[in-house]
Structure formats: C-alpha cells, structure tokens
Design an enzyme around this catalytic site. Structure first.
Site: not given
Ligand code: ADP
Ligand code: TRP
Length: 329
Positions: A194, A111, A197
C-alpha cells in the site's frame, strides 16, 4: 442523527492513500451526519517526534483537512491532545483491555517486526486510545482505510464489553465506513503493497506537480503484455487502480483496451496518470499554503473545535464516571 468520527495520525503531510481512504469520505459525510474529525497527535508519539515536528505536523494535517474541504462550520474539527477527556477514557478502557488481544493485533506485530528496539507500551495500547477517541463521542461510523479494520473490531469489542459489564448501552458499536463499498486500499507505485508514509512511496497532496510527474514516471511496471487479454501483473494493476481513482472512466478504458490488445506503452499511460493526479490534487494544493500560513484562522478553528469536542466528550464521561462508581463526597 448518527455520529461520524475519524482522525489521522500527524506524522507528516498526507498522501493520496490517506485522502482516498479517509479524508475524501470525511468531506462527503459532513452534510448528513454529526461529524467529528481530529488530528491524532497523541498517536504520533509512539515514534518520538521532536517538539518542533510534533507541532509542525499537526499544523500540516490541519491545513490539509481544511484545504480538502472539511468545513469547521459543519464538522467539529479538533486536535486530540486538546481534549483531555479522551485520555481519561483511555485509562479506564485499559483496565479491561487484555494483553493477549492487544499483542495479537496485526498492526502491533508489524511494528514490532519493523522496529524491534521501540516496542513501547503506547504502541501496544494504540488501539485502546483509538477506541477512546471513537467511544468518547459515541460514534457510529468511522471512515478509515482498509488497514484500520482490525482496530475498529477492537473498538467494538471494548464497547460491547463495557456495556455488558455496566449493564447499560452507553456505547454504540462503531463500524468502519466507506460509502457502502469495500474499504479502500491505495497501492504504492513501487510494485507491491500500500501507499504509506513509512513505506516511503507516498504521492503527497501538496507535492509540486514536477515531483508528482517524477514519482509517477518512475513507477515500477513490467515487460508488457505478451498475449491478448492477459491479467496484469501486480505493479501494472496498481497503476490501473490509481487511475480508476483519479482519471475519467473513458481514459481508464482506453488504456485497458490497449493493454488487452498488447499495444500499450507504459510511458504514455504514466504521463496521462501523472497529469490526472496533478489535476485531481490541484484544488487542495492551491488552498493549502494560504490556510497553513493563516495563524488567526487556525487559532479560531481549533479553539471552536476544542470547545465543541470537550462538551460532547464531557457528557459521555459524566455517565462513564457514574457507572464506574466515582462520586464526590
Ligand atoms: P500511513 O500508512 O501513511 O502512516 P496512517 O496509518 O496514518 O497512514 O493512516 C491514516 C488514514 O489513511 C487511515 O484511515 C488509513 O486507513 C488511511 N490510509 C493510509 N494509507 C492508505 C492507503 N494506501 N489506502 C487507503 N487508505 C489509506
Ligand atoms: N489509527 C488511525 C491511523 O493510523 C488514526 C486514528 C486514531 C483514528 N484514532 C482514530 C482513526 C479514531 C479513526 C478513529 O490512521
């Protein structure tokens, strides 16, 4: 009975990665465990949402949880900011969380690299707040995706440190959980990395089928296999990984065989993948709008969730306060 707990930051609609890494497991676990699922709206504050966005995003995630099958009769479903005990534990845990260990967290470093102008203290102590979420209900299992592994490691360190300092086993050491297998990482459709968002490559649970088709058809591939049984390049492997999650095994095998014999047409594979994603998400999308617009239902669910979550959290905090030495005159 063991306690399961998890949450997702409310920064917008959920995508397929969030579903596969987290929400799908929430739904499967709720019959067999004492479950707490919440919307991490405090965690969303690190990026300074407007008041409208803050509230709107909580509503979206709440409706998506419910549309995905989280049942408020079985699980305690609540909004993080409605349970003030979490913040009290966050403050107390902060006193024994060290700058060095927080600065070394991969997500923090990432970050800082991406947003060098917004390195706020909340970002640094993000894992402490997450540990407070978990420990306040003394959770044992935490269903999350692979990117959260290090945060869970910190939660275990904080739990162990606390138990050691106060000489009582107040907190269990929570483990990341995904039905006995590796934690899931859903790739994006843009070739590497991955789905996320902030990566701007999300297939959202409530995307219109037209939008899904368009996103999948524009996924990155390569020039095609040139010899039999070649190992797929990363972008193509990513398509297979997503297909493994949403398509039936026969379909995946069909395209794998075509790949092995160099007869694959990526356009056909993408069309099939898009249809399978649309079908996979249909039940969630169908329920979403109605739930999202049902003020009375959302009010009732969050009220009941808040009451149950506060009762559980308050019981932990009574013990924690006693161990710290806080007492009335
Ligand atoms: P983002 O990466 O979209 O901001 P978050 O960090 O808010 O998502 O993650 C919310 C949940 O979803 C967490 O448990 C995270 O490990 C899971 N998660 C987010 N992206 C993935 C992904 N590409 N594959 C598997 N799990 C994910
Ligand atoms: N950090 C998690 C994420 O980015 C969200 C989260 C906050 C969480 N508190 C938690 C997940 C407690 C599991 C348990 O998605």
């Amino acid at each position: 009975m063991e306690t399961v707990l998890s949450g997702i930051r409310s920064t917008g609609n959920l995508h397929l990665g969030n579903y596969m890494g987290a929400v799908r497991n929430f739904v499967r676990l709720q019959d067999d465990y004492r479950c707490f699922f919440f919307i991490a709206d405090y965690h969303s504050l690190t990026t300074h949402p407007t008041p409208e966005d803050l509230h709107g995003n909580v509503r979206k995630v709440l409706a998506e949880y419910l549309a995905s099958g989280i049942d408020p009769e079985k699980s305690v479903l609540y909004v993080q900011s409605e349970v003030p005990e979490v913040i009290e534990l966050y403050l107390l845990l902060n006193m024994n969380a060290y700058l060095g260990e927080l600065e070394r967290t991969v997500t923090f470093k990432e970050k800082v690299r991406k947003n060098p102008n917004n390195v706020n203290a909340g970002l640094l102590t993000y894992p402490v707040l997450m540990a407070a979420d978990i420990l306040v209900h003394r959770a044992n299992k935490v269903p999350v995706g692979k990117d959260q592994e290090q945060h869970l490691e910190l939660a275990r360190i904080f739990a162990r440190r606390f138990n050691h300092m106060y000489g009582e086993k107040v907190f269990p050491e929570p483990e990341a959980f995904n039905f006995g297998r590796e934690l899931v990482k859903v790739p994006g459709l843009d070739g590497t990395g991955k789905m996320g968002k902030s990566e701007g490559n999300g297939l959202f649970l409530v995307d219109d089928p037209k939008v899904i088709r368009k996103k999948v058809m524009s996924a990155v591939t390569d020039a095609g296999p040139t010899e039999p049984n070649q190992t797929p390049s990363e972008p193509v492997q990513n398509l297979f990984t997503i297909m493994d999650l949403v398509s039936d095994p026969g379909t995946v095998q069909f395209f794998r065989d075509q790949y092995s014999t160099c007869s694959i047409r990526y356009g056909d594979m993408k069309k099939q993948l898009a249809e399978d994603i649309v079908q996979f998400l249909a039940p969630i999308r169908e329920r979403y709008d109605e739930i999202y617009n049902d003020d009375a239902y959302l009010h009732r669910v969050t009220k009941e969730g808040r009451e149950k979550a506060r009762e559980s959290a308050a019981a932990t905090m009574r013990e924690v306060r006693r161990l710290f030495g806080f007492k009335p005159f």
